[in-house]
Design a protein around this motif. Structure first.
Motif, short mmCIF file in Angstrom:
data_model
loop_
_atom_site.label_atom_id
_atom_site.label_comp_id
_atom_site.label_asym_id
_atom_site.label_seq_id
_atom_site.Cartn_x
_atom_site.Cartn_y
_atom_site.Cartn_z
N SER A 2 0.61 -1.00 0.08
CA SER A 2 -0.04 -0.26 0.17
C SER A 2 0.70 1.22 0.13
O SER A 2 2.33 1.57 0.28
CB SER A 2 -1.11 -0.26 1.37
N ALA A 3 0.43 2.47 -0.80
CA ALA A 3 1.52 3.89 -1.12
C ALA A 3 0.29 4.27 0.22
O ALA A 3 -0.83 4.88 0.85
CB ALA A 3 0.68 3.72 -2.04
N LEU A 4 1.31 5.63 1.02
CA LEU A 4 1.05 6.67 1.54
C LEU A 4 1.12 7.84 0.52
O LEU A 4 2.84 8.30 0.00
CB LEU A 4 1.90 6.94 2.99
N PHE A 5 0.08 8.47 0.70
CA PHE A 5 0.61 9.80 -0.02
C PHE A 5 0.43 11.26 0.51
O PHE A 5 -0.46 11.13 1.14
CB PHE A 5 -0.47 10.33 -1.14
N HIS A 6 1.86 11.87 0.48
CA HIS A 6 1.93 13.10 1.87
C HIS A 6 1.63 14.51 0.46
O HIS A 6 2.41 14.27 -0.37
CB HIS A 6 3.70 12.77 2.06
N PHE A 18 -0.21 16.74 -7.82
CA PHE A 18 1.13 16.36 -7.60
C PHE A 18 0.71 16.06 -5.45
O PHE A 18 1.05 16.37 -5.72
CB PHE A 18 2.31 15.72 -8.39
N SER A 19 1.54 14.73 -5.19
CA SER A 19 2.01 15.06 -4.14
C SER A 19 3.19 14.86 -3.36
O SER A 19 4.38 15.08 -4.91
CB SER A 19 1.74 13.88 -3.44
N HIS A 20 3.32 15.60 -2.94
CA HIS A 20 4.76 16.68 -1.64
C HIS A 20 5.88 14.55 -2.23
O HIS A 20 6.76 15.28 -2.89
CB HIS A 20 5.52 16.79 -0.76
N ALA A 21 5.40 13.87 -1.47
CA ALA A 21 6.37 12.08 -1.60
C ALA A 21 5.43 11.23 -1.46
O ALA A 21 4.38 11.76 -1.31
CB ALA A 21 6.69 12.54 -0.60
N VAL A 22 5.04 10.25 -2.47
CA VAL A 22 4.53 8.85 -1.75
C VAL A 22 5.79 7.59 -1.72
O VAL A 22 7.09 8.11 -1.77
CB VAL A 22 4.30 8.21 -3.17
N GLU A 23 5.14 7.18 -0.71
CA GLU A 23 5.94 6.63 0.55
C GLU A 23 5.41 5.11 -0.16
O GLU A 23 3.78 4.81 0.07
CB GLU A 23 5.95 6.87 1.39
N ASP A 25 6.78 0.74 1.13
CA ASP A 25 7.48 -0.19 1.36
C ASP A 25 8.89 0.63 1.89
O ASP A 25 9.96 -0.15 1.60
CB ASP A 25 7.85 -0.99 0.14
N GLY A 26 8.66 1.95 2.48
CA GLY A 26 10.06 2.16 2.68
C GLY A 26 10.69 3.07 2.88
O GLY A 26 11.68 3.79 3.27
N PHE A 27 10.45 2.89 1.10
CA PHE A 27 10.71 3.87 0.29
C PHE A 27 9.99 5.35 0.01
O PHE A 27 8.52 4.69 -0.13
CB PHE A 27 10.99 3.32 -0.83
N VAL A 28 10.64 6.13 0.00
CA VAL A 28 9.88 7.48 0.13
C VAL A 28 10.28 7.98 -1.75
O VAL A 28 11.56 8.59 -1.77
CB VAL A 28 10.03 8.61 1.08
N PHE A 29 9.18 8.79 -1.95
CA PHE A 29 10.03 9.14 -3.97
C PHE A 29 9.61 10.78 -3.41
O PHE A 29 8.24 10.40 -3.19
CB PHE A 29 8.59 7.90 -4.96
N VAL A 30 10.16 11.28 -3.92
CA VAL A 30 9.92 13.15 -3.57
C VAL A 30 10.47 13.56 -4.80
O VAL A 30 10.93 13.11 -5.70
CB VAL A 30 11.10 13.55 -2.68
N THR A 31 8.98 14.00 -5.00
CA THR A 31 8.96 14.21 -5.92
C THR A 31 9.29 15.79 -6.33
O THR A 31 10.32 16.50 -5.53
CB THR A 31 7.32 15.56 -6.03
N GLY A 32 10.27 16.33 -7.61
CA GLY A 32 11.47 17.44 -8.24
C GLY A 32 10.83 18.50 -7.68
O GLY A 32 9.85 19.32 -7.52
N GLN A 33 11.53 19.54 -6.96
CA GLN A 33 10.96 20.66 -6.45
C GLN A 33 11.74 21.82 -7.29
O GLN A 33 12.97 21.20 -7.67
CB GLN A 33 11.50 20.80 -5.06
N MET A 34 10.84 22.95 -7.26
CA MET A 34 11.86 23.91 -8.01
C MET A 34 12.39 25.04 -7.11
O MET A 34 12.73 24.80 -5.92
CB MET A 34 9.81 24.51 -8.61
N PRO A 35 12.99 25.55 -7.71
CA PRO A 35 13.42 26.69 -6.87
C PRO A 35 12.79 28.00 -6.34
O PRO A 35 13.93 28.93 -6.58
CB PRO A 35 14.81 27.22 -7.67
#
Length: 130
Positions: A2-6, A18-23, A25-35
């Motif tokens: 299952s995934a958690l959407f943050h 988009f979500s800031h991050a999706v978690e 199985d212990g991995f956290v995928f952080v969306t690309g950030q802008m400057p």
């Protein structure tokens, strides 16, 4: 699996759906950030060093909102619109955010355009067990 959407309270303003991050199985995928910054969405500083610092601080903010830090990052992808001109200064600025001997795997590519006309965008994969 299952995934958690943050979405991080006070985090960077999304420029797209988009979500800031999706978690998962212990991995956290952080969306690309802008400057830009949460205080000034869409406003970019001049130069690759300042833009890279803002991107890294936005990534720090998202990670911190999840109880993580740069030491949890296992992979990064960076996108530069002025690759040849910006690559050396980008690398110098990026490198300062990671402990000695603890650099994540990384891909860095030149692209033709980014949101807001930014010169850099970076996304991360982090792991809670790292």
């Amino acid at each position: 699996m299952s995934a958690l959407f943050h979405m991080i309270a006070g985090g960077p303003k999304p420029v797209a759906p988009f979500s800031h991050a999706v978690e998962c199985d212990g991995f956290v995928f952080v969306t690309g950030q802008m400057p830009d910054t949460p205080a000034a969405p869409g406003v970019l500083p001049d130069g690759i060093a300042a833009q890279t610092r803002n991107v890294m601080e936005n990534l720090r903010l998202v990670l911190a909102g999840l109880g993580l830090g740069f030491e949890h990052v296992v992979c990064a992808r960076a996108f530069l619109t002025e690759f040849h001109a910006d690559y050396p200064v980008f690398n110098e600025t990026y490198r300062r955010y990671f402990p000695e001997g603890r650099l994540p795997a990384r891909t860095c590519v030149g692209v033709t355009g980014l949101a807001y006309g930014a010169r850099v965008e970076i996304d991360f994969i982090a792991h809670r067990g790292t």
